[in-house]
Design an enzyme around this catalytic site. Structure first.
Site, PDB file in Angstrom:
ATOM      1  N   CYS A 201      40.857  15.224  -6.900  1.00  0.00           N
ATOM      2  CA  CYS A 201      40.871  16.622  -7.350  1.00  0.00           C
ATOM      3  C   CYS A 201      39.484  17.237  -7.170  1.00  0.00           C
ATOM      4  O   CYS A 201      39.349  18.374  -6.713  1.00  0.00           O
ATOM      5  CB  CYS A 201      41.286  16.731  -8.812  1.00  0.00           C
ATOM      6  SG  CYS A 201      42.943  16.112  -9.184  1.00  0.00           S
TER       7      CYS A 201
ATOM      8  N   CYS B  11      40.051  13.049 -12.219  1.00  0.00           N
ATOM      9  CA  CYS B  11      40.692  12.800 -10.921  1.00  0.00           C
ATOM     10  C   CYS B  11      39.691  12.982  -9.780  1.00  0.00           C
ATOM     11  O   CYS B  11      39.289  14.106  -9.473  1.00  0.00           O
ATOM     12  CB  CYS B  11      41.881  13.752 -10.773  1.00  0.00           C
ATOM     13  SG  CYS B  11      42.606  13.815  -9.130  1.00  0.00           S
TER      14      CYS B  11
END
Length: 106
Positions: A34, A31
């Site tokens: 993230c 991600c």
């Protein structure tokens, strides 16, 4: 204090039974957003260490808790107080916005 890694096995003790509020960052290695907020969360965990613990849960390694909570998109930040989720924030944001949101919901 740096962020703390939590797993399905440690979630109850580390998050639900914590004396301090715990902000859980549900994330995954693949991600991009993230990874963008990770350094900011590390800094915030140092700055607000006396007020809360910031924990990270990899949703690819620990799948039970994210499923129970209903994590569908990441990054998802969920603030737990007294063992209950009281606030959540979906998506990446600059450090100043993340810290402001955390302080507003503490």
């Amino acid at each position: 204090m740096a962020t703390k890694s939590v797993t399905d096995a440690s979630f109850a003790a580390d998050v639900l039974q914590s004396d301090k509020p715990v902000l859980v960052d549900f994330w995954a290695d693949w991600c991009g957003p993230c990874k963008m907020i990770a350094p900011a969360l590390e800094e915030i965990s140092e700055e607000l260490a006396d007020k809360l613990t910031i924990a990270k849960m990899d949703i690819m390694e620990s799948t039970e808790v994210p499923a129970q909570i209903g994590v569908q998109s990441i990054p998802l930040l969920v603030l737990f107080k007294g063992g209950k989720p009281v606030a959540h924030k979906l998506g990446a944001a600059p450090k100043s916005q993340l810290k402001g949101w955390i302080e507003s919901v503490l």
